[in-house]
Design an enzyme around this catalytic site. Structure first.
Site, PDB file in Angstrom:
ATOM      1  N   GLU A   1      -6.683   3.676  -5.711  1.00 24.23           N
ATOM      2  CA  GLU A   1      -7.877   4.019  -4.950  1.00 24.23           C
ATOM      3  C   GLU A   1      -8.355   5.374  -5.457  1.00 24.23           C
ATOM      4  O   GLU A   1      -7.648   6.367  -5.329  1.00 24.23           O
ATOM      5  CB  GLU A   1      -7.562   4.104  -3.456  1.00 24.23           C
ATOM      6  CG  GLU A   1      -8.831   4.305  -2.641  1.00 24.23           C
ATOM      7  CD  GLU A   1      -8.607   4.943  -1.276  1.00 24.23           C
ATOM      8  OE1 GLU A   1      -9.479   4.800  -0.415  1.00 24.23           O
ATOM      9  OE2 GLU A   1      -7.568   5.602  -1.067  1.00 24.23           O
TER      10      GLU A   1
ATOM     11  N   ASP B   1       0.854  -1.179   0.000  1.00 22.14           N
ATOM     12  CA  ASP B   1       0.000   0.000   0.000  1.00 22.14           C
ATOM     13  C   ASP B   1       0.894   1.235   0.000  1.00 22.14           C
ATOM     14  O   ASP B   1       1.645   1.467   0.953  1.00 22.14           O
ATOM     15  CB  ASP B   1      -0.855  -0.052   1.280  1.00 22.14           C
ATOM     16  CG  ASP B   1      -2.155   0.697   1.136  1.00 22.14           C
ATOM     17  OD1 ASP B   1      -2.152   1.728   0.464  1.00 22.14           O
ATOM     18  OD2 ASP B   1      -3.155   0.252   1.732  1.00 22.14           O
TER      19      ASP B   1
ATOM     20  N   HIS C   1     -10.927  -1.855   4.651  1.00 19.82           N
ATOM     21  CA  HIS C   1     -10.666  -1.320   5.991  1.00 19.82           C
ATOM     22  C   HIS C   1     -11.310   0.038   6.249  1.00 19.82           C
ATOM     23  O   HIS C   1     -11.181   0.573   7.342  1.00 19.82           O
ATOM     24  CB  HIS C   1      -9.154  -1.212   6.178  1.00 19.82           C
ATOM     25  CG  HIS C   1      -8.557  -0.201   5.243  1.00 19.82           C
ATOM     26  ND1 HIS C   1      -8.519  -0.377   3.875  1.00 19.82           N
ATOM     27  CD2 HIS C   1      -8.026   1.026   5.456  1.00 19.82           C
ATOM     28  CE1 HIS C   1      -7.992   0.674   3.306  1.00 19.82           C
ATOM     29  NE2 HIS C   1      -7.675   1.548   4.241  1.00 19.82           N
ATOM     30  N   ASP C   2     -11.945   0.635   5.227  1.00 19.84           N
ATOM     31  CA  ASP C   2     -12.605   1.930   5.415  1.00 19.84           C
ATOM     32  C   ASP C   2     -14.114   1.791   5.419  1.00 19.84           C
ATOM     33  O   ASP C   2     -14.830   2.783   5.534  1.00 19.84           O
ATOM     34  CB  ASP C   2     -12.229   2.888   4.265  1.00 19.84           C
ATOM     35  CG  ASP C   2     -10.773   3.299   4.292  1.00 19.84           C
ATOM     36  OD1 ASP C   2     -10.208   3.402   5.395  1.00 19.84           O
ATOM     37  OD2 ASP C   2     -10.198   3.509   3.203  1.00 19.84           O
TER      38      ASP C   2
ATOM     39  N   ASP D   1      -2.822   4.594  -2.643  1.00 18.95           N
ATOM     40  CA  ASP D   1      -3.795   5.305  -1.823  1.00 18.95           C
ATOM     41  C   ASP D   1      -4.223   6.618  -2.489  1.00 18.95           C
ATOM     42  O   ASP D   1      -3.361   7.356  -2.992  1.00 18.95           O
ATOM     43  CB  ASP D   1      -3.098   5.599  -0.479  1.00 18.95           C
ATOM     44  CG  ASP D   1      -4.031   6.099   0.586  1.00 18.95           C
ATOM     45  OD1 ASP D   1      -4.957   5.361   0.950  1.00 18.95           O
ATOM     46  OD2 ASP D   1      -3.826   7.231   1.075  1.00 18.95           O
TER      47      ASP D   1
END
Ligand code: GLC
Length: 559
Positions: free
Chosen positions: A249, A96, A323-324, A197
């Site tokens: 993302e 990431d 995870h969000d 990200d």
């Protein structure tokens, strides 16, 4: 050659996956210990959320050193061992990369603060307006203004996220060079994939202006220059290595941009995450609200992205969980009355679409939201900011907690439930965040002994590898006006798949279009009774079924 079209990614949130040393925080050695479990599931790539040096203000998305491992998670030797073990099991690692911003504890920011001009130019510093107000009226995605004072220089630095996450200035070629070196550092270590990200917000304009909507998103999201920067990164780093899988993302993006980022001709990324389908339970676009999800909107959005990306030769990352996001089973399914069926429905809906599926840790067990009772049970910075903002708006504590229980990012960040024993077998110490209490009923041990969800995922993952109609087929949505069923067709060189996904508990009878009744079909996979395709088909609660048709090859060629 196997491509990312046939692969499935498993997302590991390292803080919550497996703790090997009893400090209450998951670590790299913990991941190594569980590699055989992941290999058994059949996933190909492990995306691990950031484990670099970080003050952990935003759980590792505030990076203070991109090329060193935070002792909280282990050492570089552990990481090298992890790579070696994953290779042994024929899996790859995806890292990431948080390249839009650094922690304010990063050496670059610290040197900038000390007055080094070179490093001041790494960040986005601006003078306040003449009236003393912030340089622009943009708001941070975590609440409050997007600007904070840059020591006592009189200037302010931009932070689209937390105040501890300062945005980097990608217009500065030195910054780009530094960041590409970071990517190359990890490529040299044997990493075969990257998740970038919030990569579609890296392109800020030279001159920053106030936003008419008082938010600012449209002024920094998907700017044409972001495509140029990503293309350059591709050429300077992963594009030079064979078979590297990349996913961006993309915050609030469009199909048009999704295509541009992922169409191979543009040499930017392999695929994109988009989030519109996960905003269908926002009231008037507001995340911090509580309202049932809008099914018609969900299926329209999935359908639009499937069709649009397919037409433009783009590629979707397929997911309901990360995870969000709150746990999808708690959000779109019914973990109380239809636990296994709704878990499988959500899995199949995603896995048989065109794109690359992502499984978030625990999803393969049907892990749910934890239903924390106290605000102090939550750790996430965004959740605490939202709590304060909702309080300022005058909402009573109970009402705020109801919203937070549904929307907090911590819903997916609770420890992985391995066993029914203390702390779900996650740690022998004090976990950094509480577990969901249902670890007694939902855990890996129990699932492997008597559950059926894990094996269902396993089957879906395997089918994608075996059937080109799943990995390569075209997509077509059908019966789009149906109020409780999302159905679609996949087609590839004479093969066809019909997928029927029923999102509610009330049984429903659907009329199957004529075109599917004239050829023999086989029941391929589903969560209900195995049966034949008939003109009128009853679907049970949260039932999902896929039928397979082998069309005559000659017929396929002529059509
Ligand atoms: C991404 C991450 C999220 C993080 C944010 C800022 O959205 O997924 O967890 O808080 O970027 O880096």
């Amino acid at each position: 050659m196997s491509t990312f079209h046939e692969k499935v990614v498993y997302q590991i949130y390292p803080k919550s996956f497996k703790d090997s040393n009893g400090d209450g925080v998951g670590d790299l050695k913990g991941i190594i210990e569980k590699i055989p479990y992941l290999a058994d599931l059949g996933v190909d790539v492990l995306w691990i959320n950031p484990f670099f040096i970080s003050p952990q203000k935003d759980n590792g998305y505030d990076i203070a050193n991109y090329v060193e491992i935070d002792p909280l998670f282990g050492t570089m030797e552990d990481f090298e061992e992890l790579i070696a073990v994953t290779h042994k099991y024929k899996m790859e690692i995806m890292l990431d990369m948080v390249l839009n911003h650094t922690s304010i504890e990063h050496d670059w920011f610290q040197r900038a603060l000390k007055g080094e001009k070179k490093y001041q130019d790494y960040y986005i510093l601006r003078e306040p307006k003449a009236d003393g107000s912030h340089p622009t009226n943009w708001v941070s995605k975590f609440g409050g203004p997007a600007w904070a004072p840059f020591a006592d220089t009189g200037k302010e630095y931009l932070h689209l996220y937390d105040v501890s996450q300062a945005d980097l200035d990608w217009r500065n070629p030195d910054v780009r060079k530094e960041l590409f070196n970071v990517v190359n550092f990890w490529l040299e270590k044997g990493v075969k994939g990257f998740r970038f990200d919030v990569i579609n917000v890296i392109g800020k304009d030279e001159v920053l202006i106030d936003a008419e909507d008082g938010i600012g998103k449209s002024l920094y999201t998907d700017r044409p220059i972001a495509h140029e920067f990503i293309h350059e990164m591709n050429q300077e780093s992963y594009g030079r290595y064979p078979n590297i899988m990349t996913v961006g993302e993309m915050s609030s993006t469009t199909i048009e941009n999704g295509i541009a980022y992922s169409n191979p001709e543009n040499e930017e990324l392999s695929m994109v995450f988009s989030f519109h389908h996960l905003k269908v339970d926002y009231l008037d676009g507001e995340k911090w609200s509580k309202t049932p999800f809008d099914f018609m909107e969900l299926k329209e959005l999935l359908n639009d992205w499937q069709e649009g990306m397919s037409k433009g030769n783009g590629w979707n990352a397929l997911f309901f969980n990360n995870h969000d996001q709150p746990r999808a089973i708690s959000r779109f399914g019914d973990p109380v009355n239809h636990f296994e069926d709704s878990a499988k429905l959500l899995a199949q809906t995603i896995h048989l679409l065109r794109g690359t599926p992502y499984v978030f840790q625990g999803e393969e067990l049907g892990m749910t939201n934890p239903e924390f009772q106290e605000i102090t049970d939550y750790v996430d910075v965004e959740t605490h900011n939202a709590y304060k903002e909702l309080q300022e708006k005058g909402l009573p504590h109970e009402e705020i907690m109801e919203i937070i229980k549904e929307k907090s990012r911590d819903n997916s960040r609770t420890p992985m439930q391995w066993t029914h024993e203390k702390n779900g077998g996650f740690t022998t110490g004090e976990p950094w965040i509480k577990l969901a209490e249902n670890y007694h009923e939902i855990n890996v041990e129990k699932e492997r002994n008597e559950g059926t969800i894990f094996n269902f995922y396993k089957k879906l993952i395997q089918l994608r590898k075996e059937m080109p109609v799943i990995s390569e087929g075209n997509y077509r949505g059908i019966m789009m006006e149906h109020p409780s069923v999302y159905s679609y067709v996949r087609e590839h060189e004479g093969e066809q798949l019909l997928v029927l996904n029923h999102f509610y508990a009330e049984p429903v009878t659907i009329e199957i279009p004529e075109e599917f009744l004239t050829r023999p079909s086989q029941y391929l996979i589903g969560n209900g009774t195995k049966r034949a395709l008939t003109a009128s088909l009853e679907l049970g609660p949260y039932e999902t079924i896929a039928f397979y048709f082998e069309v005559d090859k000659k017929e396929a060629k002529n059509s």
